[in-house]
Scaffold this active site. Structure first.
Site, PDB file in Angstrom:
ATOM      1  N   HIS A 169      -5.348  -1.832  -0.128  1.00  0.00           N
ATOM      2  CA  HIS A 169      -4.030  -2.104   0.447  1.00  0.00           C
ATOM      3  C   HIS A 169      -3.731  -1.191   1.627  1.00  0.00           C
ATOM      4  O   HIS A 169      -2.666  -1.271   2.235  1.00  0.00           O
ATOM      5  CB  HIS A 169      -2.952  -1.945  -0.638  1.00  0.00           C
ATOM      6  CG  HIS A 169      -1.623  -2.496  -0.273  1.00  0.00           C
ATOM      7  ND1 HIS A 169      -0.552  -1.712   0.100  1.00  0.00           N
ATOM      8  CD2 HIS A 169      -1.186  -3.770  -0.213  1.00  0.00           C
ATOM      9  CE1 HIS A 169       0.491  -2.469   0.356  1.00  0.00           C
ATOM     10  NE2 HIS A 169       0.135  -3.725   0.180  1.00  0.00           N
ATOM     11  N   HIS A 195       8.820  -5.104   6.666  1.00  0.00           N
ATOM     12  CA  HIS A 195       7.619  -4.694   5.945  1.00  0.00           C
ATOM     13  C   HIS A 195       7.417  -3.183   5.971  1.00  0.00           C
ATOM     14  O   HIS A 195       6.437  -2.670   5.453  1.00  0.00           O
ATOM     15  CB  HIS A 195       6.417  -5.410   6.578  1.00  0.00           C
ATOM     16  CG  HIS A 195       5.169  -5.384   5.771  1.00  0.00           C
ATOM     17  ND1 HIS A 195       4.026  -4.752   6.193  1.00  0.00           N
ATOM     18  CD2 HIS A 195       4.872  -5.902   4.551  1.00  0.00           C
ATOM     19  CE1 HIS A 195       3.067  -4.896   5.294  1.00  0.00           C
ATOM     20  NE2 HIS A 195       3.550  -5.587   4.291  1.00  0.00           N
ATOM     21  N   ASP A 235      17.281  14.400   4.354  1.00  0.00           N
ATOM     22  CA  ASP A 235      18.002  15.477   5.050  1.00  0.00           C
ATOM     23  C   ASP A 235      17.614  15.600   6.518  1.00  0.00           C
ATOM     24  O   ASP A 235      17.824  16.667   7.114  1.00  0.00           O
ATOM     25  CB  ASP A 235      17.792  16.819   4.350  1.00  0.00           C
ATOM     26  CG  ASP A 235      18.467  16.867   2.986  1.00  0.00           C
ATOM     27  OD1 ASP A 235      19.472  16.157   2.807  1.00  0.00           O
ATOM     28  OD2 ASP A 235      17.979  17.605   2.097  1.00  0.00           O
ATOM     29  N   ASP A 273     -12.740   8.991  16.978  1.00  0.00           N
ATOM     30  CA  ASP A 273     -13.328  10.276  17.345  1.00  0.00           C
ATOM     31  C   ASP A 273     -12.894  11.359  16.363  1.00  0.00           C
ATOM     32  O   ASP A 273     -12.834  11.111  15.164  1.00  0.00           O
ATOM     33  CB  ASP A 273     -13.001  10.618  18.797  1.00  0.00           C
ATOM     34  CG  ASP A 273     -13.693   9.674  19.769  1.00  0.00           C
ATOM     35  OD1 ASP A 273     -14.700   9.043  19.375  1.00  0.00           O
ATOM     36  OD2 ASP A 273     -13.219   9.527  20.913  1.00  0.00           O
ATOM     37  N   LYS A 325       7.711   0.877   5.237  1.00  0.00           N
ATOM     38  CA  LYS A 325       7.879   1.763   4.082  1.00  0.00           C
ATOM     39  C   LYS A 325       8.159   3.157   4.624  1.00  0.00           C
ATOM     40  O   LYS A 325       7.244   3.878   5.036  1.00  0.00           O
ATOM     41  CB  LYS A 325       6.636   1.799   3.190  1.00  0.00           C
ATOM     42  CG  LYS A 325       6.322   0.460   2.489  1.00  0.00           C
ATOM     43  CD  LYS A 325       5.405  -0.398   3.281  1.00  0.00           C
ATOM     44  CE  LYS A 325       4.989  -1.652   2.520  1.00  0.00           C
ATOM     45  NZ  LYS A 325       4.216  -2.589   3.325  1.00  0.00           N
ATOM     46  N   LYS A 346      -3.709   0.811   5.315  1.00  0.00           N
ATOM     47  CA  LYS A 346      -3.633   0.441   6.732  1.00  0.00           C
ATOM     48  C   LYS A 346      -3.794   1.733   7.538  1.00  0.00           C
ATOM     49  O   LYS A 346      -2.826   2.315   8.016  1.00  0.00           O
ATOM     50  CB  LYS A 346      -2.301  -0.222   7.071  1.00  0.00           C
ATOM     51  CG  LYS A 346      -1.928  -1.429   6.183  1.00  0.00           C
ATOM     52  CD  LYS A 346      -0.962  -1.027   5.104  1.00  0.00           C
ATOM     53  CE  LYS A 346      -0.325  -2.186   4.370  1.00  0.00           C
ATOM     54  NZ  LYS A 346      -1.166  -3.156   3.785  1.00  0.00           N
TER      55      LYS A 346
END
Length: 422
Positions: free
Chosen positions: A295, A115, A122, A302, A117, A297
């Site tokens: 969508h 899952h 380089d 603080d 991404k 996350k």
């Protein structure tokens, strides 16, 4: 296959919101790669965004850049023979994580998905977040366009992310010798400090690092003194994380959750809303994002701690899937993320009040709370008992894909729809 969750200083980290900010940066980085571009993604669709990624990788490979693409066998459906052959014919290495055949039209390889991404170019520039390569991450997709986030990273932390993605390929079948040879090609200059941010790259797998991301969340919640803001698309965490949120609210921390009000899957809102009474009673403030599907996350604690990544706070991400998050310790980045979250809460969210839930029959609420409590308490252990096969990477050869499509046994990557949790 992970670092030891340590802080690395001297980094530059920029927040990227939605495809409008994310895609141009990634495609530009790949087009300008000098030696290497590595892309991992759960979803790659053959739409206008996928075709732009395809073009950027082809262009880089034709200049002699080593280009590696890893897609998930469940999340990336229906890639045509022409799409795959257009990459492999110019030298792009396309690998599929745990491809699975269909049985009576249904995919069976649902659990323990790749899952993540991640993009590394380089060994000097990296992108980590929750944004897939599909047109539904662009505003012009319409009311179902997704609200999401990623980060662009430069500095020493990129070396750790680079090693991680190379090791993932090596463990998928290339071997330790390949890993060492590829790593030697990375320039030492990439280790130079380029900014002020401390960063930690944290991943979850099904072997040695089964709960690293969740542990970092719980530790930050316990340490929070002033505010906690969590924006998460699929929210149904385990009992221990819920308990820490309630404790934080009760000791006076301003705890806010931004959850889906217009979910891409109705069950998402149903599951999260089952926790509302429990959280509101402790003083947690809940906001439902109602402009379009959420969508993202992301979270902040603080004025310094923040995280952006692929991990939802739900059973799939916390107990089954392979995930990656970047945790940032930097006041400037925290301020930017807070401003974006505050903008959502003020202009695109509905705050849930206890009165909104008062019409629910109290007897049913008690029964439901009893079952929800025990589901949250035990699901991490129960899901952990599911088969822990070690999925391998499968080269996506154009001829093999064509044979599988022509015989009707499966499509090249197992198939998925845009409504599935991503």
């Amino acid at each position: 296959m992970n670092n030891n969750n340590h802080w690395t200083g001297g980094n530059s980290i920029e927040l990227l919101e939605n495809g409008e900010e994310f895609f141009p940066r990634v495609f530009d980085a790949i087009r300008n790669a000098r030696r290497e571009a590595i892309v991992e993604t759960f979803i790659l669709f053959e739409d206008k965004v996928g075709l732009q990624l395809h073009a950027a990788m082809r262009e880089a490979a034709q200049r002699g850049v080593k280009v590696d693409l890893m897609i998930d066998g469940f999340g990336s459906p229906d890639l045509s023979r022409e799409f795959i052959e257009g990459l492999t014919s110019v030298g792009v290495k396309v690998r599929v994580f745990d491809p699975g055949a269909r049985f009576m039209g249904q995919r069976l390889n649902v659990f323990r998905r790749m899952h993540r991404k991640i993009v590394v170019v380089d060994g000097e520039r990296a992108f980590v977040g929750g944004i897939n390569y599909s047109a539904d991450h662009l505003l012009d997709f319409g009311p179902k366009a997704k609200q999401d986030y990623a980060v662009e990273l430069k500095g020493p932390i990129v070396a750790e992310i680079h090693q991680f993605v190379l090791r993932a390929i090596a463990l998928g079948g290339k071997g330790a010798g390949w890993f060492r040879r590829r790593l030697k090609q990375a320039p030492a200059a990439r280790l130079s400090p380029v900014g002020e941010a401390d960063a930690m790259f944290v991943t979850r797998d099904n072997r040695r690092h089964t709960n690293d991301i969740e542990r970092q969340y719980r530790a930050a919640i316990r340490a929070a003194k002033d505010r906690i803001v969590i924006a998460n698309a699929y929210f149904f965490p385990g009992y221990r994380l819920i308990k820490e949120l309630r404790r934080a609210a009760r000791r006076g921390v301003d705890v806010r959750l931004i959850l889906q009000g217009e979910p891409d899957m109705p069950i998402v809102k149903i599951a999260a809303s089952m926790l509302y009474h429990h959280l509101l009673h402790a003083g947690v403030r809940i906001y439902e994002y109602c402009e379009r599907p959420l969508h993202g996350k992301v979270a902040l604690m603080d004025d310094k701690w923040s995280t952006v990544g692929s991990s939802n706070l739900d059973p799939l991400s916390l107990s089954l899937n392979l995930e990656s998050n970047v945790i940032v310790r930097d006041k400037a980045f925290n301020t930017v993320l807070w401003e974006r979250m505050d903008q959502l809460m003020q202009h695109s969210c509905k705050q849930i009040q206890a009165a909104d839930l008062a019409s629910e029959w109290s007897g049913w609420r008690l029964v439901r709370s009893f079952f929800v409590f025990h589901i949250m308490r035990w699901y991490p252990a129960l899901l952990g008992r599911l088969p822990r096969h070690v999925p391998r990477l499968t080269p996506a050869e154009a001829t093999d894909l064509a044979n599988r499509r022509d015989t009707g046994l499966s499509n090249p990557t197992g198939g998925a729809t845009q409504t599935e949790a991503a």
